[in-house]
Design a protein around this motif. Structure first.
Motif, PDB file in Angstrom:
ATOM      1  N   SER A  32       0.844  -1.186   0.000  1.00  8.98           N
ATOM      2  CA  SER A  32       0.000   0.000   0.000  1.00  8.98           C
ATOM      3  C   SER A  32       0.885   1.243   0.000  1.00  8.98           C
ATOM      4  O   SER A  32       2.027   1.210   0.441  1.00  8.98           O
ATOM      5  N   SER A  33       0.335   2.321  -0.528  1.00  7.26           N
ATOM      6  CA  SER A  33       1.060   3.584  -0.540  1.00  7.26           C
ATOM      7  C   SER A  33       0.063   4.715  -0.332  1.00  7.26           C
ATOM      8  O   SER A  33      -1.121   4.594  -0.659  1.00  7.26           O
ATOM      9  N   ASP A  34       0.541   5.818   0.219  1.00  8.30           N
ATOM     10  CA  ASP A  34      -0.330   6.971   0.468  1.00  8.30           C
ATOM     11  C   ASP A  34      -0.916   7.459  -0.844  1.00  8.30           C
ATOM     12  O   ASP A  34      -0.226   7.553  -1.856  1.00  8.30           O
ATOM     13  N   GLY A  35      -2.194   7.751  -0.831  1.00 13.30           N
ATOM     14  CA  GLY A  35      -2.855   8.293  -2.006  1.00 13.30           C
ATOM     15  C   GLY A  35      -3.212   7.280  -3.069  1.00 13.30           C
ATOM     16  O   GLY A  35      -3.680   7.643  -4.140  1.00 13.30           O
ATOM     17  N   SER A  36      -3.016   5.997  -2.786  1.00 15.96           N
ATOM     18  CA  SER A  36      -3.328   4.984  -3.804  1.00 15.96           C
ATOM     19  C   SER A  36      -4.826   4.706  -3.856  1.00 15.96           C
ATOM     20  O   SER A  36      -5.556   4.940  -2.901  1.00 15.96           O
ATOM     21  N   ALA A  37      -5.260   4.227  -5.005  1.00 13.59           N
ATOM     22  CA  ALA A  37      -6.616   3.724  -5.166  1.00 13.59           C
ATOM     23  C   ALA A  37      -6.554   2.230  -4.893  1.00 13.59           C
ATOM     24  O   ALA A  37      -5.675   1.543  -5.415  1.00 13.59           O
ATOM     25  N   VAL A  38      -7.439   1.734  -4.075  1.00 16.35           N
ATOM     26  CA  VAL A  38      -7.421   0.316  -3.719  1.00 16.35           C
ATOM     27  C   VAL A  38      -8.539  -0.395  -4.472  1.00 16.35           C
ATOM     28  O   VAL A  38      -9.701  -0.017  -4.372  1.00 16.35           O
ATOM     29  N   LEU A  39      -8.164  -1.417  -5.214  1.00 15.17           N
ATOM     30  CA  LEU A  39      -9.123  -2.249  -5.938  1.00 15.17           C
ATOM     31  C   LEU A  39      -9.185  -3.599  -5.259  1.00 15.17           C
ATOM     32  O   LEU A  39      -8.176  -4.310  -5.181  1.00 15.17           O
ATOM     33  N   ASP A  40     -10.340  -3.943  -4.717  1.00 18.42           N
ATOM     34  CA  ASP A  40     -10.550  -5.264  -4.122  1.00 18.42           C
ATOM     35  C   ASP A  40     -11.110  -6.168  -5.217  1.00 18.42           C
ATOM     36  O   ASP A  40     -11.978  -5.761  -5.987  1.00 18.42           O
ATOM     37  N   VAL A  41     -10.597  -7.391  -5.291  1.00 21.68           N
ATOM     38  CA  VAL A  41     -11.027  -8.348  -6.311  1.00 21.68           C
ATOM     39  C   VAL A  41     -11.404  -9.645  -5.622  1.00 21.68           C
ATOM     40  O   VAL A  41     -10.698 -10.111  -4.725  1.00 21.68           O
ATOM     41  N   VAL A  42     -12.536 -10.227  -6.039  1.00 23.97           N
ATOM     42  CA  VAL A  42     -12.967 -11.515  -5.507  1.00 23.97           C
ATOM     43  C   VAL A  42     -13.398 -12.393  -6.678  1.00 23.97           C
ATOM     44  O   VAL A  42     -14.074 -11.930  -7.587  1.00 23.97           O
TER      45      VAL A  42
END
Length: 129
Positions: A34-44
């Protein structure tokens, strides 16, 4: 006749996201820290009646980022903006690839669902993943 009914019933099964577990780290290749300002995409990847002998390869912007088995999930930390997402089945199943373009914003965690057979990509409504 019974096999035809069973086959149609299997196609009608809803995606199951209730019995998911983290994907094996050795099959997660990119965008993990993870990094500051990142967009997090959760995948299932959904569970299902069929498709267990197949893996699904996930590409983001043309780069292979992971391989999922049924019932696995992972999160990817990306630069905010537009990203091309593609899922391709391989193994015992014969399926093509499916893709979509997503606009990802920092601070949000959308969940992308891969069908149990790798045949579909779609968004899970917030609160249902």
């Amino acid at each position: 006749m019974a096999s035809a009914v069973l086959g149609l019933a299997a196609c009608a099964q809803p995606a199951q996201h209730t019995y998911v577990h983290d994907a094996v780290s050795s099959r997660l290749f990119l965008y993990q820290p993870s990094s500051d300002g990142s967009a997090v995409l959760d995948v299932v990847r959904a569970n299902g009646l069929f498709g267990g002998g197949c893996a699904t390869e996930l590409k983001i912007d043309g780069r292979v980022v992971a391989q999922f088995q049924q019932g696995e999930r992972a999160s990817f930390h990306l630069v905010p903006g537009s990203h091309r997402l593609e899922a391709r089945h391989f193994g015992a199943c014969k399926a093509g690839s499916v893709s979509l373009t997503a606009e990802l914003d920092a601070g949000r965690h959308p969940t992308l669902a891969i069908g149990s057979h790798g045949e579909s990509l779609g968004w899970v409504p917030a609160g249902q993943s």
